[in-house]
Design an enzyme around this catalytic site. Structure first.
Site, mmCIF file in Angstrom:
data_model
loop_
_atom_site.group_PDB
_atom_site.id
_atom_site.type_symbol
_atom_site.label_atom_id
_atom_site.label_comp_id
_atom_site.label_asym_id
_atom_site.label_seq_id
_atom_site.Cartn_x
_atom_site.Cartn_y
_atom_site.Cartn_z
ATOM 1 N N CYS A 85 85.570 47.854 -46.251
ATOM 2 C CA CYS A 85 84.734 46.883 -45.522
ATOM 3 C C CYS A 85 85.553 45.671 -45.070
ATOM 4 O O CYS A 85 85.525 45.304 -43.887
ATOM 5 C CB CYS A 85 83.536 46.470 -46.371
ATOM 6 S SG CYS A 85 83.937 46.025 -48.066
HETATM 7 N N1 LIG Z 1 79.625 48.332 -51.181
HETATM 8 C C1 LIG Z 1 80.334 48.191 -50.082
HETATM 9 O O1 LIG Z 1 80.153 47.212 -49.317
HETATM 10 C C2 LIG Z 1 81.363 49.224 -49.713
HETATM 11 C C3 LIG Z 1 81.936 49.156 -48.435
HETATM 12 C C4 LIG Z 1 82.899 50.110 -48.082
HETATM 13 C C5 LIG Z 1 83.276 51.101 -48.981
HETATM 14 N N2 LIG Z 1 82.715 51.130 -50.227
HETATM 15 C C6 LIG Z 1 83.149 52.189 -51.126
HETATM 16 O O2 LIG Z 1 82.118 53.173 -51.180
HETATM 17 C C7 LIG Z 1 82.049 53.749 -52.481
HETATM 18 C C8 LIG Z 1 80.630 53.582 -53.019
HETATM 19 O O3 LIG Z 1 80.349 52.184 -53.052
HETATM 20 P P1 LIG Z 1 78.929 51.618 -53.440
HETATM 21 O O4 LIG Z 1 78.912 50.181 -53.077
HETATM 22 O O5 LIG Z 1 77.878 52.503 -52.960
HETATM 23 O O6 LIG Z 1 79.042 51.735 -55.039
HETATM 24 P P2 LIG Z 1 77.855 51.794 -56.125
HETATM 25 O O7 LIG Z 1 76.642 51.129 -55.598
HETATM 26 O O8 LIG Z 1 78.441 51.245 -57.366
HETATM 27 O O9 LIG Z 1 77.617 53.348 -56.293
HETATM 28 C C9 LIG Z 1 78.695 54.177 -56.727
HETATM 29 C C10 LIG Z 1 78.185 55.290 -57.594
HETATM 30 O O10 LIG Z 1 77.662 54.766 -58.810
HETATM 31 C C11 LIG Z 1 76.540 55.547 -59.203
HETATM 32 N N3 LIG Z 1 75.434 54.619 -59.517
HETATM 33 C C12 LIG Z 1 74.763 53.865 -58.678
HETATM 34 N N4 LIG Z 1 73.831 53.137 -59.296
HETATM 35 C C13 LIG Z 1 73.930 53.445 -60.563
HETATM 36 C C14 LIG Z 1 73.259 53.028 -61.730
HETATM 37 N N5 LIG Z 1 72.310 52.094 -61.646
HETATM 38 N N6 LIG Z 1 73.638 53.579 -62.900
HETATM 39 C C15 LIG Z 1 74.621 54.473 -62.932
HETATM 40 N N7 LIG Z 1 75.309 54.902 -61.874
HETATM 41 C C16 LIG Z 1 74.958 54.397 -60.712
HETATM 42 C C17 LIG Z 1 76.156 56.438 -58.050
HETATM 43 O O11 LIG Z 1 76.401 57.768 -58.400
HETATM 44 P P3 LIG Z 1 75.215 58.724 -58.848
HETATM 45 O O12 LIG Z 1 74.167 58.656 -57.784
HETATM 46 O O13 LIG Z 1 75.862 60.060 -58.948
HETATM 47 O O14 LIG Z 1 74.738 58.216 -60.170
HETATM 48 C C18 LIG Z 1 77.085 56.048 -56.935
HETATM 49 O O15 LIG Z 1 77.682 57.136 -56.273
HETATM 50 C C19 LIG Z 1 83.086 53.030 -53.348
HETATM 51 O O16 LIG Z 1 84.236 53.820 -53.445
HETATM 52 C C20 LIG Z 1 83.360 51.738 -52.569
HETATM 53 O O17 LIG Z 1 84.670 51.266 -52.777
HETATM 54 C C21 LIG Z 1 81.748 50.235 -50.595
#
Ligand SMILES: NC(=O)c1ccc[n+]([C@@H]2O[C@H](COP(=O)([O-])OP(=O)(O)OC[C@H]3O[C@@H](n4cnc5c(N)ncnc54)[C@H](OP(=O)(O)O)[C@@H]3O)[C@@H](O)[C@H]2O)c1
Length: 322
Positions: A132
């Site tokens: 991002c």
């Molecule tokens: N956030 C951003 O702005 C952003 C921008 C660009 C790239 N990214 C990248 O995209 C990827 C995903 O990012 P994200 O922001 O979506 O991360 P996230 O919200 O932390 O989600 C990542 C994983 O954690 C698990 N998860 C989510 N909520 C949970 C909970 N309450 N308890 C347990 N596990 C939980 C989910 O897997 P399950 O569904 O299998 O449990 C999910 O695939 C990362 O590699 C990040 O670096 C993020």
């Protein structure tokens, strides 16, 4: 219709992808896998989807899709592709940083920044979606580096909201700490610097200017504002022309005559850039939504390119504005 599946759908980027794909005119959302939420309704986790879908999270990877989106944390995508056999015909768009700098054996990933290499993306099968901060920052200097014109150090100040850190709670995303607060983190060594350097190196035949980045965490939920300046011989008007020409065929990037703010782009796939010349310094301000142009919106833009449909399909979104 393009048959789509999401791996890791309970997180923030997974949720944004569900929202986009449910309303995409050329995509069917076949399944949303989640390790933590298998069996539960999507609306139990992404409660804003109420009334829009009756789907539940799946515990399995269903194979009958045309494209898989991986919305997994750092290192998890690599693990997922090692542990699961995915048909070679299935296209993959990975949102993590696992394949932005190198590919696993037999799966050549292409860096998915349409403003850098739309044709290469269109011809690819595996896409590594950019970071991002990397997206917001690279848009500020792509027109210069594409001409081999970055010859001076880049100075970057960039701020992100709390969703940039993912859904899992941490000390710095806890409401009591984050609300009304601001701090610097990973000064000069944010992980996205690697892909920014790599892209400049690709465009400028091995030359990479010094890059000094101060990342900030802000007390808001979503959006990124990046302010990037460097010495330049171009006048403000010349830079404006160069940027307008470079981005004229890119539907999501707009050059604005006014200083932009994040609410112009939050909830959209847009990037707004503003150029200011001050003495010998050229300052470019860039705003995006970290979860859309910085993640899931750009992933859908890449899917559109991979399947040869209109680049903007499913991405004409309304900003929040207030
Ligand atoms: N956030 C951003 O702005 C952003 C921008 C660009 C790239 N990214 C990248 O995209 C990827 C995903 O990012 P994200 O922001 O979506 O991360 P996230 O919200 O932390 O989600 C990542 C994983 O954690 C698990 N998860 C989510 N909520 C949970 C909970 N309450 N308890 C347990 N596990 C939980 C989910 O897997 P399950 O569904 O299998 O449990 C999910 O695939 C990362 O590699 C990040 O670096 C993020």
């Amino acid at each position: 219709m393009i048959k789509t599946g999401i791996i890791g759908g309970a997180g923030y980027t997974g949720g944004e992808l569900i929202r986009l794909l449910l309303h995409h005119p050329h995509a069917d959302l076949v399944f949303v896998q989640s390790r933590s939420q298998a069996g539960r309704l999507l609306t139990e986790i992404h409660s804003d989807l109420i009334g829009e879908t009756a789907m539940s999270f799946s515990g399995n990877v269903e194979k009958e899709v045309d494209v898989l989106f991986l919305c997994l944390g750092h290192g998890e995508s690599k693990k997922f592709l090692t542990e699961n056999v995915i048909n070679g015909k299935v296209k993959i768009i990975d949102l993590s940083q696992d394949f932005r700098l190198s590919s696993p054996p037999g799966r050549p990933f292409v860096y998915g920044m349409p403003e850098l290499q739309r044709d290469k993306i269109a011809a690819a099968r595996y896409i590594a979606n950019p970071g991002c901060f990397a997206t917001a920052i690279q848009l500020t200097h792509l027109p210069l580096s594409a001409r081999g014109n970055l010859r001076h150090p880049l100075h970057i100040s960039a701020i992100t909201g709390s969703t940039g850190a993912g859904k899992r709670l941490s000390d710095t995303t806890h409401f009591s700490w984050r609300h009304g607060n601001i701090s610097i983190y990973k000064a000069f060594e944010h992980q996205h610097l690697k892909e920014i350097r790599e892209v400049i190196k690709q465009l400028q035949d091995g030359y990479v200017p010094e890059i000094m980045m101060l990342p900030f965490r802000g007390g808001f939920t979503r959006g990124i504002l990046a302010a990037v300046y460097m010495q330049s011989d171009l006048s403000g008007a010349e830079a404006g022309e160069l940027y307008k020409t470079y981005y004229q065929s890119h539907p999501f990037v707009t050059i604005s005559g006014q200083n932009p703010d994040v609410k112009q782009v939050v909830n959209t796939n847009k990037a707004v850039l503003h150029i200011i010349k001050h003495g010998s310094e050229l300052l470019i301000v860039s705003v995006i939504d970290n979860l859309l142009k910085g993640a899931s919106g750009q992933a859908v833009q890449n899917m559109n390119l991979l399947f040869g449909i209109e680049e903007t399909a499913g991405l004409n979104l309304k900003s929040v504005a207030f």
